[in-house]
Design an enzyme around this catalytic site. Structure first.
Site, PDB file in Angstrom:
ATOM      1  CG  ASP A 116     -48.034  -7.874 -21.372  1.00  0.00           C
ATOM      2  OD1 ASP A 116     -47.255  -7.081 -20.785  1.00  0.00           O
ATOM      3  OD2 ASP A 116     -47.678  -8.594 -22.313  1.00  0.00           O
TER       4      ASP A 116
ATOM      5  CG  HIS B 171     -50.925   8.088  15.158  1.00  0.00           C
ATOM      6  ND1 HIS B 171     -50.722   7.070  16.067  1.00  0.00           N
ATOM      7  CD2 HIS B 171     -49.696   8.594  14.891  1.00  0.00           C
ATOM      8  CE1 HIS B 171     -49.420   6.958  16.295  1.00  0.00           C
ATOM      9  NE2 HIS B 171     -48.771   7.880  15.606  1.00  0.00           N
TER      10      HIS B 171
ATOM     11  CD  GLU C 151     -49.401   2.027  15.189  1.00  0.00           C
ATOM     12  OE1 GLU C 151     -48.751   2.771  14.437  1.00  0.00           O
ATOM     13  OE2 GLU C 151     -50.128   1.111  14.780  1.00  0.00           O
TER      14      GLU C 151
ATOM     15  CE1 TYR D 291     -44.859  10.258  14.326  1.00  0.00           C
ATOM     16  CE2 TYR D 291     -46.821  10.672  15.653  1.00  0.00           C
ATOM     17  CZ  TYR D 291     -45.963   9.792  15.027  1.00  0.00           C
ATOM     18  OH  TYR D 291     -46.182   8.432  15.122  1.00  0.00           O
TER      19      TYR D 291
ATOM     20  NE  ARG E 266     -45.505   4.857  13.621  1.00  0.00           N
ATOM     21  CZ  ARG E 266     -45.297   5.718  12.625  1.00  0.00           C
ATOM     22  NH1 ARG E 266     -45.455   7.010  12.817  1.00  0.00           N
ATOM     23  NH2 ARG E 266     -44.910   5.296  11.438  1.00  0.00           N
TER      24      ARG E 266
HETATM   25  N1  GLY Z   1     -47.696   0.562   9.330  1.00  0.00           N
HETATM   26  C1  GLY Z   1     -49.027   0.970   9.425  1.00  0.00           C
HETATM   27  C2  GLY Z   1     -49.404   1.321  10.789  1.00  0.00           C
HETATM   28  O1  GLY Z   1     -48.559   1.409  11.644  1.00  0.00           O
HETATM   29  O2  GLY Z   1     -50.553   1.442  11.110  1.00  0.00           O
HETATM   30 MN    MN Z   2     -49.487  -0.022  12.984  1.00  0.00          MN
HETATM   31 MN    MN Z   3     -46.621   0.532  11.505  1.00  0.00          MN
END
Ligand code: GLY
Ligand code: MN
Ligand code: MN
Length: 442
Positions: free
Chosen positions: A40, A350, A384, A388, A405
């Site tokens: 709960d 990425h 960003e 890596y 990063r």
């Molecule tokens: N913290 C998630 C990103 O950097 O996309």
């Molecule tokens: Mn991000």
């Molecule tokens: Mn991030």
């Protein structure tokens, strides 16, 4: 939970824009359900971002209904006052007070929603709803439509068209208004401060969760309601695991620490990554990698300007990173070959950013009609890049398991961009000086 300040005029202006974009029909935008964590106990409640964008209202069991057209109006459905429940769970606005304080044209108990929607949808041409977001709400919308269809022999017409209301809202959310930018600047400052605090607290022998605690403390004591996402506190090779969140390892001298953390303040996210040496000084190899990522990030930020394409910052970062990989002897071949064959993706897999706002990966399309969209003043995004480098036989030994990063939040300005998170140090000498001063102070 501390509540955001509500400026009713800000939300009324957004509703008016949505009503104009709809032209005609009815929109229904519900908030999120409460979720059970165990037995709960609930997860901390977080409203739906679309609903909040249009209302500023943070109570669960609420929905906004907009009636477009000549006699347009905004109707809130919410929980009624309940003295017995309020003893346990805290004060509820109730429809009457919500209407007054938040500036709706009408407000009614949430229990009346189904009955009223079936009536409101009569002879309306279109229903706008967040289709596919929640199966319960989808089923409910079908029941309203069927209730109207059942009256066809009485000459009542049901909506012919159903639209995803998020298509209109995503475009609105993509360009932030002054109120949103104010929230985002404040979230960025708190988050940058938390990163400084984390750098100052880092020592060999501490555990990642101790540094996580410093971040969460810094967020909350400055009024942020939540972390915008769970912090990543990744020592050494864990930095090469992009979504590492176990945060339970011991911090060893000689390793780097990657922290990706940002708070959510009054509904808006910050998203910052910094990478720094646990012992306070970068090794030669760590510094070489770090300076490449920093140069890539600076090149990408240079490309954030009105009229440039969404992909321009990414392309700029990839060029610098790819050349760096060649210089570090991670990759063979010319820069053109590395870019053409995308061999850089082994170490940079990425993209260089995403929209940022109410959601950390915020609403908004990245391409339109097959083309990357142009940046416009008021769009907010992250920048960003990273590298890596997992240990492998063909990787120079000094570079093994280095993950870096660097992530900032930027808003496209009239010219160039404004970096919202500049108060988190990122130059090598700035970071080393901050950590040295912290150690000397005890
Ligand atoms: N913290 C998630 C990103 O950097 O996309
Ligand atoms: Mn991000
Ligand atoms: Mn991030």
């Amino acid at each position: 939970m501390n509540k955001p300040r509500v400026d009713a005029a800000v939300y009324a202006a957004r509703r008016a824009r949505l009503l104009r974009a709809m032209g005609e029909g009815i929109a229904v935008v519900p908030t999120s359900p409460e979720r059970i964590r165990n037995r709960d106990s609930h997860y901390p409640y977080r409203h739906d971002s679309y609903f909040y964008y249009l209302t500023g209202f943070t109570e669960p069991e609420s929905a906004l209904v907009l009636v477009a057209g000549a006699a347009s109006r905004a109707i809130l459905f919410c929980r009624e006052r309940n003295p017995e429940r309020e003893i346990w769970d805290g004060v509820r606005h109730g429809p009457e007070r919500a209407r007054e304080q938040f500036g709706f044209d009408e407000a009614h108990p949430i229990d009346k929603l189904d009955e009223q929607l079936a009536a409101l949808l009569e002879n309306q041409p279109a229903l706008f709803a967040p289709l596919g977001q929640d199966p319960d709400w989808d089923a409910r919308a079908m029941r309203w439509l069927n209730a109207v269809r059942a009256k066809s022999r009485a000459g009542i017409e049901a909506p012919e068209r159903i639209h995803d209301v998020r298509t209109l809202l995503d475009e609105m959310r993509l360009v932030k208004d002054a109120h949103e930018l104010d929230c985002m600047r404040r979230a960025a400052v708190i988050s940058a401060d938390a990163h400084r605090r984390a750098m100052q607290a880092t020592r060999p022998g501490r555990f990642e969760y101790e540094i996580e605690a410093e971040l969460l403390y810094a967020f909350r004591r400055q009024g942020a309601q939540f972390p915008a996402y769970w912090p990543i506190v990744a020592g050494g090779k864990s930095a090469c695991t992009l979504h590492y969140v176990s945060n339970d390892a011991r911090l060893e001298k000689g390793m780097l620490l990657l922290i990706d953390a940002g708070c959510e303040l009054d509904g808006y996210a910050a998203d910052i990554t910094r990478t720094f040496p646990i012992g306070g000084r970068f090794s030669r190899a760590q510094r070489d990698v770090y300076e490449i990522v920093l140069a890539a990030q600076r090149a990408a930020i240079e490309r954030v300007a009105p009229g440039n394409g969404w992909n321009d910052p990414h392309d700029a970062a990839v060029r610098v990173l790819a050349q760096g990989m060649i210089d570090l002897k991670l990759l063979a071949g010319s820069l053109d070959e590395v870019l053409e064959k995308e061999t850089y993706k082994r170490f940079y897999m990425h993209r260089t950013g995403h929209w940022l706002g109410l959601d950390v990966h915020d609403a908004g399309e990245y391409k339109r009609s097959g083309l990357w969209r142009s940046l416009q003043p008021g769009m907010t995004l992250t920048v960003e890049p990273g590298l890596y480098i997992r240990a492998a036989d063909d990787v120079p030994a000094p570079l093994h398991d280095i993950g870096v990063r660097i992530e900032d939040d930027v808003v496209v300005a009239a010219q160039g961009c404004e970096v919202l998170t500049a108060q988190a140090p990122k130059a090598v000498d700035e970071i080393e000086a901050l950590m040295r001063d912290a150690r000397e102070a005890g």
